[in-house]
Design an enzyme around this catalytic site. Structure first.
Site, PDB file in Angstrom:
ATOM      1  N   SER A  57       1.591   4.010  -4.168  1.00 24.26           N
ATOM      2  CA  SER A  57       1.331   5.263  -3.484  1.00 24.26           C
ATOM      3  C   SER A  57       2.597   6.052  -3.120  1.00 24.26           C
ATOM      4  O   SER A  57       2.521   7.215  -2.742  1.00 24.26           O
ATOM      5  CB  SER A  57       0.538   4.980  -2.196  1.00 24.26           C
ATOM      6  OG  SER A  57       1.295   4.162  -1.304  1.00 24.26           O
TER       7      SER A  57
ATOM      8  N   LYS B 170       8.725   9.014   3.151  1.00 29.44           N
ATOM      9  CA  LYS B 170       7.309   9.048   2.772  1.00 29.44           C
ATOM     10  C   LYS B 170       6.475   9.628   3.910  1.00 29.44           C
ATOM     11  O   LYS B 170       6.764   9.393   5.093  1.00 29.44           O
ATOM     12  CB  LYS B 170       6.844   7.627   2.421  1.00 29.44           C
ATOM     13  CG  LYS B 170       5.450   7.551   1.803  1.00 29.44           C
ATOM     14  CD  LYS B 170       5.117   6.119   1.408  1.00 29.44           C
ATOM     15  CE  LYS B 170       3.726   5.998   0.811  1.00 29.44           C
ATOM     16  NZ  LYS B 170       3.400   4.614   0.397  1.00 29.44           N
TER      17      LYS B 170
ATOM     18  N   SER C  68       3.182  -0.598  -3.738  1.00 27.17           N
ATOM     19  CA  SER C  68       3.365   0.853  -3.640  1.00 27.17           C
ATOM     20  C   SER C  68       4.812   1.325  -3.599  1.00 27.17           C
ATOM     21  O   SER C  68       5.063   2.527  -3.657  1.00 27.17           O
ATOM     22  CB  SER C  68       2.628   1.390  -2.406  1.00 27.17           C
ATOM     23  OG  SER C  68       1.239   1.338  -2.603  1.00 27.17           O
TER      24      SER C  68
END
Length: 447
Positions: free
Chosen positions: A125, A50, A149
């Site tokens: 996210s 990420k 997330s």
């Protein structure tokens, strides 16, 4: 796609060939927009990362314009642990700006598509990581979970996503959103891979003052045949869609079938969770994002003077959702409102933690939905409040600092994946993975 367990057994040459094929496959599917960059460095098993986790010499931007041009000067602790275990960071994945969102629509790099339906969001996210694994463009990935997330995009993309107990995995090198809630965790094709990757990245770290002094491993002790007492929440799922309710019933029946004991429990109204979470998270975000001023690193917009440079840099560098949360955070911390909002939110947080403690006096795990619905279509959540409500079932876990894992269960009438989460008591990841593996094997979900 081969599993992480299988990939760890490949020779150096086999891995090199696999990685080259994987890179070509990703480049042939640019419309998904799961990856921002492909680096394909090192000779270990490739893991997607990420965009808020520091990888030395990579551009790391947390999905924001304000960090354009920033090159990470060091590795996050989880990256160092990966490298030591024979894994290599492969590419950085798309995300909501500064992890503030549930759809991966707020990224500076554009939206990521759901691999099961290009008209739907992948969740957020950590939507890029979830989409990459769900589309067969990554063996596994790292995400971060502040209020769901990891688990919510895992549910939307039909993969496994695990949030560890707060402090189990070092946050050193993670771009902070809300420091008392953030946790890095694995996103994988199956439960066993999640346990393997969790073992690799977890453990005490002197560089993180919130890191727990616990280093016990779980993957070599997985026991899906262990009988577990599991709480279900009949009142808690009333706000869920019919498809999610059917998946919940399917999971309960599967758990009963393999001999687990099912008991009913009750949680406090989730509206208190949402209020406590967004007050706490935005207050902490306001402080964490104060460092982004364009002076020390990242994108700078030169103004008429120093103060104007600060104003222009932050005004042009931050997106609308980030600005909204900074404003809310400043409001709840301001004089005259601190006691009315922030202090009450912390008292509510203690109540949330206490209710979980009482439930875990009598059970080993809790079965809960991850989201009220399946993945929504782009633009369907028209107001910020609608997006915040999509975190209904995940945020209390972060407020209490507990571990949880999303496991794919079934598909909706429209063919979209539905995941459910198991929640365990703090530091009881072993029971969490045992229960998840048992559920996964009985359900036998086929993506």
């Amino acid at each position: 796609m081969i599993t992480l367990k299988e990939a760890l057994k490949l020779s150096k040459d086999e891995l090199e060939n696999f990685k080259n094929d994987l890179k070509a496959k990703i480049e042939a599917n640019p419309e998904l927009n799961a990856y921002i960059d492909i680096y394909n460095i090192g000779d270990g098993v490739p893991i997607a990362i990420k965009d808020n986790i520091q990888v030395k010499d990579w551009s790391v931007t947390s999905g924001s314009n304000i960090l354009q041009g920033y090159i990470a000067p060091y590795n996050a602790t989880v990256i160092e642990k990966m490298l030591s275990a024979g894994l290599s960071p492969f590419g950085r994945t798309n995300m909501d700006e500064f992890a503030m969102g549930s759809t991966t629509e707020s990224s500076f790099y554009g939206k990521t598509l759901n691999p099961h339906n290009k008209d739907c969001v992948p969740g957020g996210s950590s939507g890029g990581s979830a989409a990459a694994v769900g589309a067969g463009l990554a063996i596994a990935a790292l995400g971060s979970d502040t209020g769901g997330s990891i688990r919510q995009p895992a549910s939307f993309c039909g993969i496994v996503g695990m949030k560890p107990t707060y402090g189990r995995v070092s946050r050193y090198g993670l771009g902070a959103y809300a420091s008392s809630l953030d946790q890095i965790g694995p996103m994988t094709q199956n439960v066993e891979d999640a346990a393997i990757l969790y073992d690799i990245i977890s453990g005490h770290d002197e560089k993180d003052s919130t890191s727990a002094h616990k280093n016990d491993k779980v993957s070599d002790k997985l026991n899906p045949n262990r009988k577990i007492r599991i709480a279900v929440l009949p009142k808690h799922i009333q706000n869920a869609s019919e498809d999610v309710k059917k998946a919940y019933e399917l999971a309960i029946n599967a758990l009963k079938k393999v001999g687990h004991e099912i008991v009913e429990a009750e949680l406090m109204d989730a509206k208190f969770d949402i209020s406590a979470y967004y007050i706490t998270a935005t207050a902490e975000a306001t402080t964490n994002l104060a460092r982004y001023d364009g002076i020390r690193y990242g994108n700078r917009v030169v103004g008429k003077d120093l103060n104007d440079t600060f104003v222009q840099t932050r005004s042009q560098g931050f997106g609308d959702e980030v600005k909204r949360r900074i404003l809310l955070g400043n409001f709840v911390l301001s004089s005259g409102y601190y006691e009315a909002y922030y202090v009450k939110a912390q008292k509510t947080r203690h109540l949330i933690k206490d209710q979980y403690s009482k439930i875990f006096e009598n059970v080993d795990l809790i079965l809960s939905p991850v989201a009220p619905t399946t993945a929504n279509k782009f633009g369907e959540l028209s107001t910020p409040m609608e997006m915040y409500l999509s975190d209904l079932y995940t945020i209390s876990v972060n407020l209490a600092g507990l571990p949880a894992i999303s496991v794919p269960i079934s598909k909706s009438s429209e063919g979209m994946p539905i995941g459910l989460q198991l929640i365990a008591n703090a530091y009881d990841e072993q029971t969490l993975f045992d229960g998840a593996l048992s559920l996964e094997r009985e359900i036998n979900y086929n993506a």
